[in-house]
Design an enzyme around this catalytic site. Structure first.
Site, short mmCIF file in Angstrom:
data_model
loop_
_atom_site.label_atom_id
_atom_site.label_comp_id
_atom_site.label_asym_id
_atom_site.label_seq_id
_atom_site.Cartn_x
_atom_site.Cartn_y
_atom_site.Cartn_z
N ASN A 158 0.94 -1.29 -0.05
CA ASN A 158 -0.04 0.05 -0.02
C ASN A 158 0.86 1.36 0.08
O ASN A 158 1.60 1.60 0.89
CB ASN A 158 -0.81 -0.22 1.09
CG ASN A 158 -1.70 1.26 1.43
OD1 ASN A 158 -1.58 2.11 0.47
ND2 ASN A 158 -2.38 1.27 2.70
N TRP A 159 1.04 1.82 -1.20
CA TRP A 159 1.83 3.00 -1.36
C TRP A 159 1.29 4.23 -0.57
O TRP A 159 2.20 5.06 -0.27
CB TRP A 159 2.09 3.43 -2.84
CG TRP A 159 2.95 2.30 -3.43
CD1 TRP A 159 3.47 1.20 -2.88
CD2 TRP A 159 3.43 2.49 -4.85
NE1 TRP A 159 4.27 0.53 -4.12
CE2 TRP A 159 4.44 1.41 -5.23
CE3 TRP A 159 3.18 3.41 -5.80
CZ2 TRP A 159 4.67 1.06 -6.40
CZ3 TRP A 159 3.87 3.12 -7.16
CH2 TRP A 159 4.66 2.00 -7.44
N LYS A 160 0.16 4.30 0.01
CA LYS A 160 -0.30 5.43 0.49
C LYS A 160 -0.16 6.65 -0.36
O LYS A 160 -0.21 6.73 -1.64
CB LYS A 160 -0.02 5.53 1.94
CG LYS A 160 0.00 4.31 2.74
CD LYS A 160 0.21 4.59 4.28
CE LYS A 160 -0.02 3.15 4.91
NZ LYS A 160 -0.14 3.21 6.27
N HIS B 240 -9.55 1.41 4.84
CA HIS B 240 -8.26 1.47 5.47
C HIS B 240 -8.45 2.27 6.73
O HIS B 240 -9.34 3.40 6.58
CB HIS B 240 -7.37 2.14 4.69
CG HIS B 240 -5.67 1.81 5.31
ND1 HIS B 240 -5.12 2.82 6.21
CD2 HIS B 240 -4.79 0.87 4.98
CE1 HIS B 240 -4.04 2.38 6.75
NE2 HIS B 240 -3.72 1.49 5.85
N GLU C 165 -6.79 4.77 7.94
CA GLU C 165 -6.71 6.20 7.68
C GLU C 165 -8.05 7.01 6.96
O GLU C 165 -8.11 7.88 7.23
CB GLU C 165 -5.31 6.32 6.67
CG GLU C 165 -4.06 6.24 7.59
CD GLU C 165 -2.90 5.31 6.86
OE1 GLU C 165 -2.86 5.48 5.69
OE2 GLU C 165 -1.96 5.12 7.56
N GLU D 82 -5.18 -4.88 10.37
CA GLU D 82 -4.18 -3.76 10.58
C GLU D 82 -4.71 -3.03 12.15
O GLU D 82 -5.55 -2.00 12.02
CB GLU D 82 -4.48 -2.82 9.49
CG GLU D 82 -4.25 -3.43 8.08
CD GLU D 82 -3.49 -2.31 7.26
OE1 GLU D 82 -2.85 -2.89 6.51
OE2 GLU D 82 -4.05 -1.33 7.15
N GLY E 170 2.48 2.38 10.85
CA GLY E 170 3.47 3.31 10.72
C GLY E 170 4.36 3.70 11.99
O GLY E 170 4.96 4.82 12.03
N SER F 243 3.44 -2.10 10.31
CA SER F 243 5.06 -2.36 10.65
C SER F 243 5.54 -3.60 10.16
O SER F 243 6.26 -4.16 10.89
CB SER F 243 5.29 -1.90 12.23
OG SER F 243 4.86 -0.57 12.25
N GLY G 231 3.10 -1.23 4.32
CA GLY G 231 3.02 0.27 4.10
C GLY G 231 4.32 0.69 3.92
O GLY G 231 4.97 0.46 2.45
N GLY G 232 5.17 1.30 4.75
CA GLY G 232 6.55 2.05 4.74
C GLY G 232 7.41 0.69 3.96
O GLY G 232 8.19 1.21 2.84
P1 13P Z 1 3.14 0.50 7.52
O1 13P Z 1 3.67 -1.05 7.06
O2 13P Z 1 3.91 1.47 7.28
O3 13P Z 1 2.94 0.09 9.10
O4 13P Z 1 1.66 0.47 7.19
C1 13P Z 1 0.68 -0.92 7.06
C2 13P Z 1 -0.42 -0.14 6.34
O5 13P Z 1 -1.37 0.75 6.59
C3 13P Z 1 -0.61 -1.03 5.23
O6 13P Z 1 -2.07 -0.59 4.57
#
Ligand code: 13P
Length: 247
Positions: free
Chosen positions: A9-11, A94, A96, A165, A171, A209, A230-231
């Site tokens: 997920n590149w966000k 998600h 967010e 999640e 994050g 994470s 994510g990251g």
């Molecule tokens: P991180 O891997 O950066 O914690 O993000 C997870 C995420 O929200 C994937 O959708």
């Protein structure tokens, strides 16, 4: 055996130059992965990423999808529009989007339904906040979030992917332990089993994470069928290491 799914997920990250470099590095290193792999990219880059991925081993996903088919919904992107870019997945709900864009359980369920109706696999995210975990409400929260999607989607529920999640792990560098994640995944699996005879084939991803160091132990759990990353999905070496851990 069910293949695992590793989805990035590149966000709200990337640029034309950065995306090309990231995807070229991934394509150069991925070979024939033992798991399914996808990247969920910002919508404005779908055309670029579709062209770079050429329908190969890395599949394409979006980070959101409209619950409407089309018309006067400024800023929304319909399932049919996404389909034009060869899309396989769309993340829905998600944390967010729930947190910053006011998405309710009902809207998330409607978005999952809209994706399914167009042949796009929704990756439905559920997860508790730190306050909810500390109040002992983890199960109650994730079950409520998933129940809305089950009740709206009926027998089609066997076509979704679910991502657990925990909000406190996203994050933060503070992943859930493999045991904590498995415990919640088992709860979600039991809930799905009560809804469909095909629950065992539904992929349950863990996100929060996940990285090159912790992926193997998380992915070894019986009810963890992949990861939503994510990251670490923005770093080719790390993302490739997670993919290798899913073999
Ligand atoms: P991180 O891997 O950066 O914690 O993000 C997870 C995420 O929200 C994937 O959708």
């Amino acid at each position: 055996m069910k293949k695992k799914l590793i989805a990035g997920n590149w966000k709200m990250n990337g640029s034309l130059v950065a995306n090309e470099s990231l995807l070229q590095s991934l394509l150069a290193g991925i070979g024939q992965p033992a798991c399914q792999v996808a990247v969920c990219v910002p919508a404005v880059y779908l055309a670029q990423c579709q062209a770079l991925l050429k329908g190969g081993v890395i599949e394409l996903g979006a980070q959101d999808i409209s619950s409407h088919e089309g018309g006067a919904f400024t800023g929304e992107i319909s399932p049919a529009m996404l389909k034009e870019f060869g899309l396989r997945y769309a993340i829905v709900g998600h944390s967010e989007r729930r947190q910053y864009h006011g998405e309710t359980d009902e809207l998330v369920a409607a978005k999952a339904q809209s994706a399914l109706a167009s042949g796009i696999t929704p990756i439905v995210c559920v997860g508790e906040t730190l306050a909810e975990r500390e109040a002992g409400k983890t199960e109650e929260v994730v079950k409520r979030q998933l129940a809305a999607v089950i009740s709206t989607n009926g027998h089609c529920i066997s076509e979704v992917v679910v991502a657990y999640e925990p909000v406190w792990a996203i994050g933060t560098g503070l992943s859930a332990t493999a045991e904590q994640a498995q415990q919640v995944h088992a709860v979600l699996r039991a809930q799905l089993k009560a809804a469909t005879p095909n629950a065992d084939r539904i992929k349950l991803l863990y996100g929060g994470s996940m990285n090159a160091a912790n992926a193997a132990s998380l992915l070894a759990q019986p009810d963890i069928d992949g990861g939503l990353i994510g990251g670490a999905a923005l770093k080719p070496k790390d993302f490739l290491a997670i993919i290798a851990a899913a073999a």
